[in-house]
Design an enzyme around this catalytic site. Structure first.
Site, PDB file in Angstrom:
ATOM      1  CE1 TYR A 181      -7.921  -8.378  -0.254  1.00 44.31           C
ATOM      2  CE2 TYR A 181      -6.693  -7.553   1.626  1.00 44.31           C
ATOM      3  CZ  TYR A 181      -7.063  -7.458   0.303  1.00 44.31           C
ATOM      4  OH  TYR A 181      -6.592  -6.412  -0.459  1.00 44.31           O
ATOM      5  CG  HIS A 238      -1.912  -1.128   1.226  1.00 40.89           C
ATOM      6  ND1 HIS A 238      -2.886  -1.243   2.186  1.00 40.89           N
ATOM      7  CD2 HIS A 238      -2.060  -2.213   0.411  1.00 40.89           C
ATOM      8  CE1 HIS A 238      -3.586  -2.351   1.970  1.00 40.89           C
ATOM      9  NE2 HIS A 238      -3.090  -2.951   0.891  1.00 40.89           N
ATOM     10  CE1 TYR A 284     -13.172  12.286  -1.913  1.00 37.45           C
ATOM     11  CE2 TYR A 284     -11.413  13.441  -0.785  1.00 37.45           C
ATOM     12  CZ  TYR A 284     -12.453  13.430  -1.689  1.00 37.45           C
ATOM     13  OH  TYR A 284     -12.788  14.582  -2.353  1.00 37.45           O
ATOM     14  CD  GLU A 316     -13.462   4.415  -2.038  1.00 37.36           C
ATOM     15  OE1 GLU A 316     -14.095   3.980  -1.055  1.00 37.36           O
ATOM     16  OE2 GLU A 316     -12.822   5.488  -2.032  1.00 37.36           O
TER      17      GLU A 316
END
Length: 381
Positions: free
Chosen positions: A272, A160, A261, A251
């Site tokens: 998961y 990430h 957001y 998104e």
């Protein structure tokens, strides 16, 4: 790039493409038959691309190389590239040319920096380096390197990192950062992880950045999980991003200055394991996505189609899909997404980056050991 520069680059690119071998496949689309032609292969998990003023293409490889592609031939690695943390989702990631690149040779690299290079003992983090490209034939070297930005809190996790970079019309640089595998960091407003960053080309903070209380000054928006696509609309400078959700919940966002957001407080995905994340899909004070995917396509790379070669697509968004192995066209009307078209699904592999070239064709990178650079255009063009 100026209109004159765009025309020159498009002419040069078209000339270079004439010499390339043809490895093509065609699909039907809303704009008629589109053909995907492989320009070159043999790239090591390519991640980002840009078009040089002479029509050649410069590409990053996640393992730590920058290469220049000429007439379908990939040059030797450019010298002077920073060391990178090449594990998990880390590595050498995006590239952007300065608006005055033709005269200055200045470019910017987004990558995951090992702690030792920042004078630390342990971990890795997002960084952006500015450098000048001195070109030599089909390769070159980077000089005058300077790290202009890093996420100061290093992590031992390997996922990430976001890491798309793009210049706005005022010459400032947008950078996307993921939550570095720790979702709570996306809601820590003193932390530049999990955000959209806006900095000047020297790394300083523009005077017109948003300044909500408690926010790191480099932040433009916050609450992002892993944004791997970033582009600006030419007509109004609006920013659009795509980001990975967890299981579902990928998104498309239009990040506004000072807005949150929501990750991980709200999301359209689940863990998961199947367990819920956060407090649901909406909450007062948190922004909704323009569009989301469930199941996920793992969107990566994003560009507006603002050209004439492919009829009827002007002003639409194009995104790649990694797990989805797809090129997606999103029909944009104003600030809304009103439709979606999927192209080459399962045919080209994991699409990592999407760029519209100066010739109006769409250029794709596939994320694999034998990564490819692919050109998509109307049949016969």
């Amino acid at each position: 790039m100026t209109d004159t520069g765009s025309i020159a680059a498009a002419t040069a690119l078209a000339t270079l493409l004439l010499a390339m071998p043809v490895r093509a496949q065609t699909v039907q689309s809303s704009a008629g038959p589109l053909t995907a032609t492989v320009i070159t292969g043999g790239l090591d998990h390519p991640w980002g691309l840009e078009f040089l003023p002479d029509g050649r293409i410069i590409v990053t490889e996640r393992s730590g190389q920058v290469r220049i592609i000429t007439d379908g031939v990939t040059g030797e690695p450019v010298e002077g590239v920073p060391d990178v943390f090449n594990e998990g989702e880390g590595g050498l990631l995006d590239i952007a040319l300065a608006p005055d690149f033709q005269s200055s040779g200045r470019l910017y690299l987004a990558y995951v920096e090992p702690a030792a290079d920042a004078g630390l003992q342990r971990g890795q983090s997002n960084a952006v380096m500015a450098a000048t490209l001195e070109q030599e034939g089909e390769t070159g070297r980077l000089v005058d390197q300077e790290v202009i930005f890093r996420v100061e809190k290093f992590t031992t996790r390997r996922s990430h990192f976001g890491s798309r970079i793009e210049f706005d019309a005022s010459g400032n640089l947008f950078v996307t950062t993921g939550d570095q595998g720790d979702m709570e960091r996306a809601q820590d407003f003193a932390d530049t992880a999990g955000g959209i960053i806006r900095i000047a080309p020297d790394g300083s903070v523009p005077a017109d950045n948003p300044r909500p209380e408690g926010w790191a000054p480099e932040l433009w928006s916050k609450g992002h999980r892993n944004p791997q696509g970033l582009t600006l609309r030419a007509s109004d400078g609006a920013i659009f991003t795509v980001e990975h959700g967890a299981r579902g919940g990928d998104e498309v966002n239009m990040p506004r200055a000072g807005a949150n957001y929501g990750w991980p407080i709200i999301t359209y995905g689940v863990d998961y394991s199947g367990a819920p994340i956060g407090e649901g899909t909406a909450k007062d004070g948190l922004e909704q996505p323009l569009h989301y995917w469930d199941p996920s396509i793992s969107p990566s790379g994003l560009d507006f189609y603002e050209a004439d070669l492919i009829g009827g697509w002007d002003g639409d968004l194009l995104s790649g899909g990694l797990s989805g192995q797809v090129l997606v066209r999103l029909d944009v009307e104003g600030d809304e997404i009103v439709g979606e078209e999927r192209l080459f699904e399962g045919q080209l592999g994991r699409i990592r980056d999407v760029r519209v070239g100066p010739d109006g064709a769409i250029y794709l990178l596939t994320d694999e050991d034998n990564g490819r650079l692919i050109r998509v255009a109307p049949e016969g063009r």
